[in-house]
Design a protein around this motif. Structure first.
Motif, PDB file in Angstrom:
ATOM      1  N   THR A 177       0.841  -1.198   0.000  1.00 11.92           N
ATOM      2  CA  THR A 177       0.000   0.000   0.000  1.00 11.92           C
ATOM      3  C   THR A 177       0.878   1.251   0.000  1.00 11.92           C
ATOM      4  OG1 THR A 177      -0.124   0.173   2.417  1.00 11.92           O
ATOM      5  CG2 THR A 177      -1.775  -1.219   1.318  1.00 11.92           C
ATOM      6  N   VAL A 178       0.246   2.418  -0.130  1.00 10.20           N
ATOM      7  CA  VAL A 178       0.985   3.683  -0.153  1.00 10.20           C
ATOM      8  C   VAL A 178       1.733   3.906   1.155  1.00 10.20           C
ATOM      9  CG1 VAL A 178       0.749   6.182  -0.382  1.00 10.20           C
ATOM     10  CG2 VAL A 178      -0.670   4.688  -1.771  1.00 10.20           C
ATOM     11  N   THR A 179       1.187   3.440   2.272  1.00 17.26           N
ATOM     12  CA  THR A 179       1.847   3.634   3.571  1.00 17.26           C
ATOM     13  C   THR A 179       3.141   2.824   3.690  1.00 17.26           C
ATOM     14  OG1 THR A 179       0.492   1.856   4.533  1.00 17.26           O
ATOM     15  CG2 THR A 179      -0.337   4.115   4.726  1.00 17.26           C
ATOM     16  N   ASP A 180       3.341   1.856   2.797  1.00 12.43           N
ATOM     17  CA  ASP A 180       4.574   1.065   2.817  1.00 12.43           C
ATOM     18  C   ASP A 180       5.712   1.740   2.056  1.00 12.43           C
ATOM     19  OD1 ASP A 180       3.357  -1.057   4.249  1.00 12.43           O
ATOM     20  OD2 ASP A 180       2.468  -1.811   2.400  1.00 12.43           O
ATOM     21  N   THR A 181       5.422   2.824   1.331  1.00 18.62           N
ATOM     22  CA  THR A 181       6.478   3.525   0.607  1.00 18.62           C
ATOM     23  C   THR A 181       7.387   4.254   1.588  1.00 18.62           C
ATOM     24  OG1 THR A 181       5.069   5.481   0.343  1.00 18.62           O
ATOM     25  CG2 THR A 181       5.005   3.840  -1.421  1.00 18.62           C
ATOM     26  N   GLY A 182       8.512   4.729   1.084  1.00 19.68           N
ATOM     27  CA  GLY A 182       9.462   5.438   1.935  1.00 19.68           C
ATOM     28  C   GLY A 182      10.821   4.786   1.917  1.00 19.68           C
ATOM     29  N   THR A 183      11.509   4.846   3.058  1.00 22.74           N
ATOM     30  CA  THR A 183      12.873   4.333   3.159  1.00 22.74           C
ATOM     31  C   THR A 183      12.963   3.251   4.230  1.00 22.74           C
ATOM     32  OG1 THR A 183      13.761   6.499   2.534  1.00 22.74           O
ATOM     33  CG2 THR A 183      15.284   4.946   3.539  1.00 22.74           C
ATOM     34  N   TYR A 184      13.582   2.132   3.856  1.00 21.90           N
ATOM     35  CA  TYR A 184      13.866   1.054   4.800  1.00 21.90           C
ATOM     36  C   TYR A 184      15.378   1.002   5.002  1.00 21.90           C
ATOM     37  CZ  TYR A 184       9.092  -0.563   4.004  1.00 21.90           C
ATOM     38  OH  TYR A 184       7.716  -0.641   3.915  1.00 21.90           O
ATOM     39  N   ARG A 185      15.803   0.943   6.260  1.00 23.74           N
ATOM     40  CA  ARG A 185      17.229   0.838   6.534  1.00 23.74           C
ATOM     41  C   ARG A 185      17.496  -0.328   7.472  1.00 23.74           C
ATOM     42  NH1 ARG A 185      18.420   6.306  10.184  1.00 23.74           N
ATOM     43  NH2 ARG A 185      17.368   5.630  12.113  1.00 23.74           N
ATOM     44  N   VAL A 186      18.591  -1.015   7.188  1.00 28.31           N
ATOM     45  CA  VAL A 186      19.011  -2.182   7.963  1.00 28.31           C
ATOM     46  C   VAL A 186      20.220  -1.801   8.803  1.00 28.31           C
ATOM     47  CG1 VAL A 186      19.789  -4.570   7.840  1.00 28.31           C
ATOM     48  CG2 VAL A 186      18.173  -3.698   6.134  1.00 28.31           C
ATOM     49  N   LEU A 187      20.164  -2.073  10.106  1.00 29.88           N
ATOM     50  CA  LEU A 187      21.251  -1.722  11.012  1.00 29.88           C
ATOM     51  C   LEU A 187      21.827  -2.970  11.673  1.00 29.88           C
ATOM     52  CD1 LEU A 187      18.757   0.587  11.416  1.00 29.88           C
ATOM     53  CD2 LEU A 187      20.640   1.717  12.576  1.00 29.88           C
ATOM     54  N   ASP A 188      23.132  -2.910  11.980  1.00 26.01           N
ATOM     55  CA  ASP A 188      23.754  -4.035  12.660  1.00 26.01           C
ATOM     56  C   ASP A 188      23.675  -3.837  14.171  1.00 26.01           C
ATOM     57  OD1 ASP A 188      25.645  -2.144  13.310  1.00 26.01           O
ATOM     58  OD2 ASP A 188      27.229  -2.970  12.041  1.00 26.01           O
ATOM     59  N   SER A 189      24.350  -4.689  14.922  1.00 25.16           N
ATOM     60  CA  SER A 189      24.275  -4.638  16.390  1.00 25.16           C
ATOM     61  C   SER A 189      24.924  -3.381  16.974  1.00 25.16           C
ATOM     62  CB  SER A 189      24.940  -5.877  16.983  1.00 25.16           C
ATOM     63  OG  SER A 189      26.283  -5.989  16.532  1.00 25.16           O
ATOM     64  N   ASN A 190      25.769  -2.688  16.163  1.00 26.37           N
ATOM     65  CA  ASN A 190      26.400  -1.444  16.614  1.00 26.37           C
ATOM     66  C   ASN A 190      25.663  -0.211  16.100  1.00 26.37           C
ATOM     67  OD1 ASN A 190      28.564  -2.803  17.946  1.00 26.37           O
ATOM     68  ND2 ASN A 190      29.544  -3.113  15.951  1.00 26.37           N
ATOM     69  N   ASN A 191      24.465  -0.426  15.587  1.00 32.81           N
ATOM     70  CA  ASN A 191      23.646   0.664  15.035  1.00 32.81           C
ATOM     71  C   ASN A 191      24.263   1.305  13.804  1.00 32.81           C
ATOM     72  OD1 ASN A 191      21.193   0.711  16.318  1.00 32.81           O
ATOM     73  ND2 ASN A 191      21.554   2.573  17.475  1.00 32.81           N
ATOM     74  N   GLU A 192      25.161   0.590  13.138  1.00 32.52           N
ATOM     75  CA  GLU A 192      25.716   1.053  11.866  1.00 32.52           C
ATOM     76  C   GLU A 192      24.758   0.649  10.747  1.00 32.52           C
ATOM     77  OE1 GLU A 192      28.292   2.839  11.238  1.00 32.52           O
ATOM     78  OE2 GLU A 192      29.379   2.851  13.139  1.00 32.52           O
ATOM     79  N   ILE A 193      24.526   1.572   9.798  1.00 33.66           N
ATOM     80  CA  ILE A 193      23.601   1.291   8.703  1.00 33.66           C
ATOM     81  C   ILE A 193      24.278   0.388   7.670  1.00 33.66           C
ATOM     82  CG2 ILE A 193      22.207   2.295   6.852  1.00 33.66           C
ATOM     83  CD1 ILE A 193      21.992   4.828   8.493  1.00 33.66           C
ATOM     84  N   LEU A 194      23.679  -0.759   7.424  1.00 35.44           N
ATOM     85  CA  LEU A 194      24.179  -1.702   6.428  1.00 35.44           C
ATOM     86  C   LEU A 194      23.572  -1.433   5.051  1.00 35.44           C
ATOM     87  CD1 LEU A 194      23.879  -4.974   8.538  1.00 35.44           C
ATOM     88  CD2 LEU A 194      26.017  -3.876   7.861  1.00 35.44           C
ATOM     89  N   ILE A 195      22.247  -1.319   5.020  1.00 37.35           N
ATOM     90  CA  ILE A 195      21.516  -1.235   3.751  1.00 37.35           C
ATOM     91  C   ILE A 195      20.455  -0.150   3.857  1.00 37.35           C
ATOM     92  CG2 ILE A 195      20.118  -2.513   2.065  1.00 37.35           C
ATOM     93  CD1 ILE A 195      21.284  -5.094   3.397  1.00 37.35           C
ATOM     94  N   THR A 196      20.255   0.590   2.766  1.00 39.64           N
ATOM     95  CA  THR A 196      19.168   1.551   2.648  1.00 39.64           C
ATOM     96  C   THR A 196      18.403   1.260   1.369  1.00 39.64           C
ATOM     97  OG1 THR A 196      20.447   3.256   3.809  1.00 39.64           O
ATOM     98  CG2 THR A 196      18.537   3.978   2.538  1.00 39.64           C
ATOM     99  N   VAL A 197      17.093   1.060   1.492  1.00 46.94           N
ATOM    100  CA  VAL A 197      16.250   0.761   0.340  1.00 46.94           C
ATOM    101  C   VAL A 197      15.157   1.820   0.229  1.00 46.94           C
ATOM    102  CG1 VAL A 197      14.777  -0.948  -0.798  1.00 46.94           C
ATOM    103  CG2 VAL A 197      16.669  -1.707   0.652  1.00 46.94           C
ATOM    104  N   SER A 198      15.124   2.517  -0.910  1.00 48.56           N
ATOM    105  CA  SER A 198      14.079   3.504  -1.176  1.00 48.56           C
ATOM    106  C   SER A 198      12.969   2.829  -1.982  1.00 48.56           C
ATOM    107  CB  SER A 198      14.645   4.686  -1.964  1.00 48.56           C
ATOM    108  OG  SER A 198      15.670   5.332  -1.232  1.00 48.56           O
ATOM    109  N   VAL A 199      11.751   2.826  -1.434  1.00 55.35           N
ATOM    110  CA  VAL A 199      10.623   2.133  -2.058  1.00 55.35           C
ATOM    111  C   VAL A 199       9.570   3.149  -2.486  1.00 55.35           C
ATOM    112  CG1 VAL A 199       8.840   0.370  -1.767  1.00 55.35           C
ATOM    113  CG2 VAL A 199      11.064   0.105  -0.636  1.00 55.35           C
ATOM    114  N   THR A 200       9.175   3.083  -3.756  1.00 52.92           N
ATOM    115  CA  THR A 200       8.131   3.950  -4.293  1.00 52.92           C
ATOM    116  C   THR A 200       7.021   3.095  -4.890  1.00 52.92           C
ATOM    117  OG1 THR A 200       9.279   4.091  -6.425  1.00 52.92           O
ATOM    118  CG2 THR A 200       9.733   5.820  -4.807  1.00 52.92           C
ATOM    119  N   GLU A 201       5.869   3.718  -5.114  1.00 52.78           N
ATOM    120  CA  GLU A 201       4.736   3.019  -5.719  1.00 52.78           C
ATOM    121  C   GLU A 201       4.776   3.192  -7.234  1.00 52.78           C
ATOM    122  OE1 GLU A 201      -0.171   3.050  -5.831  1.00 52.78           O
ATOM    123  OE2 GLU A 201       0.945   4.553  -4.697  1.00 52.78           O
ATOM    124  N   SER A 202       4.631   2.090  -7.967  1.00 48.09           N
ATOM    125  CA  SER A 202       4.592   2.154  -9.424  1.00 48.09           C
ATOM    126  C   SER A 202       3.269   2.756  -9.875  1.00 48.09           C
ATOM    127  CB  SER A 202       4.748   0.753 -10.024  1.00 48.09           C
ATOM    128  OG  SER A 202       5.973   0.180  -9.653  1.00 48.09           O
TER     129      SER A 202
END
Length: 260
Positions: A177-202
């Motif tokens: 849904t539209v509320t699922d759009t935005g940015t997802y970020r993955v962090l490790d145990s030290n709060n360091e950002i591993l991955i950033t995924v920008s999600v948009t609606e087609s």
């Protein structure tokens, strides 16, 4: 007592003087370079490690690699191709060199690789993020209409939403849904950002095709230009035919008057 104080000060100095890891960013499917920038005269061994395994070992020009996507370039630069989510994290590069021809010395460099990705999903479909949770401690989501980061998955507790599923490190959001759009970020145990995924609606164009990127929009513009070309030619042909008709009419009138 004085001796222990000196040792403590020396230990503190070593910790403080230790350089932080070099931050490197790459996009999924692309490549990234871990540059060593070494000025050593002669390099004997180059070794690339991760906390969990050895990645590359090169002695002179002979290299043994645990991953075919990893290469040594030049004297000690490392290239990682076809980046995937699981490549994110900390790397240690050890370079053994000889500057004075008497002693082989190691130089240790650390890197922190951050992976970026962009995904476009049509409303009602499933959003699949395969391999996202391999090295993750938690996953956070920031909606496009909010500045707040919300935890959607944590290690040991799993997902925090009824539409999310975690299957062997693969995160899936069902019925997008539209509320699922935005940015997802993955962090490790030290709060360091591993991955950033920008999600948009087609979105769908007037032909019913998906419009995901600016490149697609450019293609649509080009198609519009292709349509305009035949129309322009047709208009020119009509104008030319009208001109010829007017000339012939004037000529007939002239001959008729001249004959009279």
């Amino acid at each position: 007592m004085f001796r222990w104080v000196n040792l403590l000060l020396l230990f503190s100095f070593i910790i403080y003087s230790e350089s932080p890891p070099v931050s490197v960013t790459g996009k999924t499917g692309g490549s990234v370079t871990l540059s060593c920038e070494s000025e050593a005269r002669e390099i004997y061994v180059v070794e690339l490690k991760r906390p969990s395994k050895n990645i590359l070992y090169c002695e002179k020009e002979e290299c043994k690699r645990a991953d075919k996507r990893v290469f040594k370039k030049g004297s000690c630069d490392i290239i990682i191709k076809d980046l995937i989510y699981s490549d994110a994290g900390k790397y240690t590069l050890i370079v053994y060199y000889n500057n004075d021809q008497t002693e082989v010395k190691p130089e240790t460099l650390e890197y922190y690789l951050h992976i970026h990705d962009e995904i476009s999903v049509q409303k009602g479909e499933d959003l699949k993020l395969d391999g996202l949770l391999i090295n993750a401690d938690k996953v956070e989501h920031q909606n496009t209409i909010s500045s707040e980061w919300k935890e959607v998955w944590t290690r040991g507790h799993g997902v925090n939403s009824g539409r999310l599923t975690d299957h062997h490190g693969n995160l899936t959001i069902s019925n997008f849904t539209v509320t699922d759009t935005g940015t997802y970020r993955v962090l490790d145990s030290n709060n360091e950002i591993l991955i950033t995924v920008s999600v948009t609606e087609s979105v769908l164009d007037w032909k019913g095709n998906l419009i995901d990127t600016d490149e697609d929009k450019t293609d649509d513009t080009e198609h519009g230009n292709h349509w305009m070309l035949p129309v322009g030619v047709f208009v020119i042909m009509v104008l030319m035919a009208t001109l010829v008709l007017l000339v012939r009419t004037d000529f007939v009138i002239f001959r008729h008057r001249h004959r009279d």
